[in-house]
Design an enzyme around this catalytic site. Sequence first.
Site, mmCIF file in Angstrom:
data_model
loop_
_atom_site.group_PDB
_atom_site.id
_atom_site.type_symbol
_atom_site.label_atom_id
_atom_site.label_comp_id
_atom_site.label_asym_id
_atom_site.label_seq_id
_atom_site.Cartn_x
_atom_site.Cartn_y
_atom_site.Cartn_z
ATOM 1 N N ASP A 160 -154.024 -9.631 -6.617
ATOM 2 C CA ASP A 160 -154.143 -9.975 -5.141
ATOM 3 C C ASP A 160 -152.611 -9.889 -4.699
ATOM 4 O O ASP A 160 -151.653 -10.022 -5.641
ATOM 5 C CB ASP A 160 -154.549 -11.424 -4.956
ATOM 6 C CG ASP A 160 -154.612 -12.078 -3.614
ATOM 7 O OD1 ASP A 160 -155.049 -11.065 -2.800
ATOM 8 O OD2 ASP A 160 -154.343 -12.991 -3.346
ATOM 9 N N SER A 161 -152.493 -10.078 -3.566
ATOM 10 C CA SER A 161 -151.266 -10.313 -2.683
ATOM 11 C C SER A 161 -150.510 -11.655 -3.154
ATOM 12 O O SER A 161 -149.107 -11.542 -3.337
ATOM 13 C CB SER A 161 -151.184 -10.153 -1.410
ATOM 14 O OG SER A 161 -151.866 -11.133 -0.893
ATOM 15 N N TYR A 209 -150.892 -8.846 2.917
ATOM 16 C CA TYR A 209 -151.302 -7.454 2.889
ATOM 17 C C TYR A 209 -151.956 -7.259 4.212
ATOM 18 O O TYR A 209 -151.967 -6.011 4.849
ATOM 19 C CB TYR A 209 -152.125 -7.130 1.831
ATOM 20 C CG TYR A 209 -151.664 -6.766 0.444
ATOM 21 C CD1 TYR A 209 -150.204 -6.718 0.018
ATOM 22 C CD2 TYR A 209 -152.419 -6.172 -0.664
ATOM 23 C CE1 TYR A 209 -149.744 -6.673 -1.192
ATOM 24 C CE2 TYR A 209 -151.930 -6.175 -1.915
ATOM 25 C CZ TYR A 209 -150.575 -6.040 -2.162
ATOM 26 O OH TYR A 209 -149.955 -5.726 -3.290
ATOM 27 N N GLY A 210 -152.662 -8.165 4.562
ATOM 28 C CA GLY A 210 -153.601 -8.148 5.715
ATOM 29 C C GLY A 210 -153.205 -7.498 6.943
ATOM 30 O O GLY A 210 -153.960 -6.614 7.716
ATOM 31 N N CYS A 241 -158.564 -8.907 -4.112
ATOM 32 C CA CYS A 241 -158.190 -8.877 -2.693
ATOM 33 C C CYS A 241 -159.027 -8.078 -1.929
ATOM 34 O O CYS A 241 -159.108 -6.897 -2.309
ATOM 35 C CB CYS A 241 -156.680 -8.319 -2.699
ATOM 36 S SG CYS A 241 -156.135 -7.944 -1.312
ATOM 37 N N ASN A 242 -159.577 -8.764 -0.980
ATOM 38 C CA ASN A 242 -160.384 -7.885 0.041
ATOM 39 C C ASN A 242 -159.791 -6.833 0.510
ATOM 40 O O ASN A 242 -160.487 -5.739 0.896
ATOM 41 C CB ASN A 242 -161.131 -8.775 1.107
ATOM 42 C CG ASN A 242 -162.155 -9.965 0.401
ATOM 43 O OD1 ASN A 242 -163.145 -9.305 0.339
ATOM 44 N ND2 ASN A 242 -161.623 -10.971 0.006
ATOM 45 N N THR A 243 -158.419 -7.139 1.071
ATOM 46 C CA THR A 243 -157.832 -6.079 1.908
ATOM 47 C C THR A 243 -157.535 -4.811 0.962
ATOM 48 O O THR A 243 -157.562 -3.808 1.594
ATOM 49 C CB THR A 243 -156.267 -6.687 2.277
ATOM 50 O OG1 THR A 243 -156.721 -8.070 2.807
ATOM 51 C CG2 THR A 243 -155.682 -6.051 3.416
ATOM 52 N N GLU A 290 -150.599 -19.587 1.617
ATOM 53 C CA GLU A 290 -149.318 -19.313 0.675
ATOM 54 C C GLU A 290 -148.234 -20.449 0.566
ATOM 55 O O GLU A 290 -147.980 -20.729 -0.416
ATOM 56 C CB GLU A 290 -148.605 -17.843 1.268
ATOM 57 C CG GLU A 290 -149.410 -16.734 0.498
ATOM 58 C CD GLU A 290 -149.608 -16.550 -0.977
ATOM 59 O OE1 GLU A 290 -148.598 -17.009 -1.875
ATOM 60 O OE2 GLU A 290 -150.737 -16.312 -1.346
ATOM 61 N N CYS A 330 -161.897 -13.072 2.452
ATOM 62 C CA CYS A 330 -160.492 -13.017 2.099
ATOM 63 C C CYS A 330 -160.249 -14.045 0.874
ATOM 64 O O CYS A 330 -160.596 -15.217 1.052
ATOM 65 C CB CYS A 330 -159.482 -13.337 3.091
ATOM 66 S SG CYS A 330 -157.603 -13.617 2.686
ATOM 67 N N HIS A 386 -158.090 -15.802 -0.334
ATOM 68 C CA HIS A 386 -157.270 -16.973 0.133
ATOM 69 C C HIS A 386 -158.210 -18.043 0.596
ATOM 70 O O HIS A 386 -157.840 -19.175 0.608
ATOM 71 C CB HIS A 386 -156.139 -16.719 1.036
ATOM 72 C CG HIS A 386 -154.955 -15.947 0.608
ATOM 73 N ND1 HIS A 386 -154.932 -14.829 0.032
ATOM 74 C CD2 HIS A 386 -153.642 -16.505 0.239
ATOM 75 C CE1 HIS A 386 -153.604 -14.399 -0.613
ATOM 76 N NE2 HIS A 386 -152.960 -15.521 -0.485
HETATM 77 N N1 DGL Z 1 -156.240 -12.343 -0.507
HETATM 78 C C1 DGL Z 1 -156.196 -11.217 0.019
HETATM 79 C C2 DGL Z 1 -157.579 -10.768 0.593
HETATM 80 O O1 DGL Z 1 -158.638 -11.158 0.144
HETATM 81 C C3 DGL Z 1 -155.122 -10.694 0.796
HETATM 82 C C4 DGL Z 1 -154.564 -11.475 1.992
HETATM 83 C C5 DGL Z 1 -153.304 -11.058 2.576
HETATM 84 O O2 DGL Z 1 -152.461 -10.599 1.854
HETATM 85 O O3 DGL Z 1 -153.121 -10.741 3.553
HETATM 86 O O4 DGL Z 1 -157.872 -9.921 1.613
#
Ligand code: DGL
Length: 274
Positions: free
Chosen positions: A11-12, A43-44, A74-76, A153, A185, A187
């Site tokens: 993940d990020s 990453y978003g 990570c969904n993104t 974070e 997400c 997170h």
């Molecule tokens: N946890 C990640 C997700 O599921 C990335 C969130 C991010 O880095 O913006 O998208």
Amino acid sequence: MPDSRPIGVFDSGVGGLTVLLTLQETLPAESTVYLGDLARCPYGPRPQSQVREFAVEVADYLAAEDIKLLVVACNTATAAAYPIMRDRFPFPVVGVVDPGAAEAVRLSRNGRIGVIATDGTVASGAYTHAILRCRADAMVIERPASWLVPVIESGNADEAEILESLEPIMADMRAAEMDTLILGCTHFPLLRHLFDVAAGPGITILDSATTTAREVGRLLEERALQSGRAASHRFLVTGPAASFAERAAGMFGTYPPIETVDLAPGMVDAREAG
Ligand code: DGL
């Protein structure tokens, strides 16, 4: 023959730890190597092309660690790069979008499903496509909330402020009579208690951790990749890890050793700037 190679998970940042924890609880004999791309988190808000580039770099790094399966926690990154990663490696690659979408369709009574995710995930429409593949008459309401990722974070969430910011999103979802909400997400489950309050009663909230872990278990069995040894776990990061370490200690009950790695030229600069 048992296969004791680790499962790679990335993940990020800290979000994928929610998937990792469920994975370790569900498959206690499996070793894992987790990579948090902290130097380039979040990453978003980034363009899809850049997320794709980062995801491939991270996945290549984990592939070189001799993993037997990769979980894109990570969904993104799943939304931007899943097909590329699936076609790139000889081992199975599991993303978090499809398992969560299928479970939401199974749980929803009226087919009105809300998704709260990063800007990148929402812009990709990945959840809408995945949900409609499972139930063609579903209605999907996707809303972005990338701003929550840096807050999570940092480990310093102002809960009253977050609830206030979530309220208009939830009001839209309630107005659409949504009965199921996907935390799209990885997170966001770290603030699950706030989503419970913000969504109010009568709405089923889910994330992809359990269904993703189940899919990993199924693939390991199907491909005869299960481990026969005691598990060991590694944590890798690309950037400063103080708050990552705190979070991992809170979730896994111990401060794990954390290794800092460079994935790409410029990573050291990104770290110094961050
Ligand atoms: N946890 C990640 C997700 O599921 C990335 C969130 C991010 O880095 O913006 O998208």
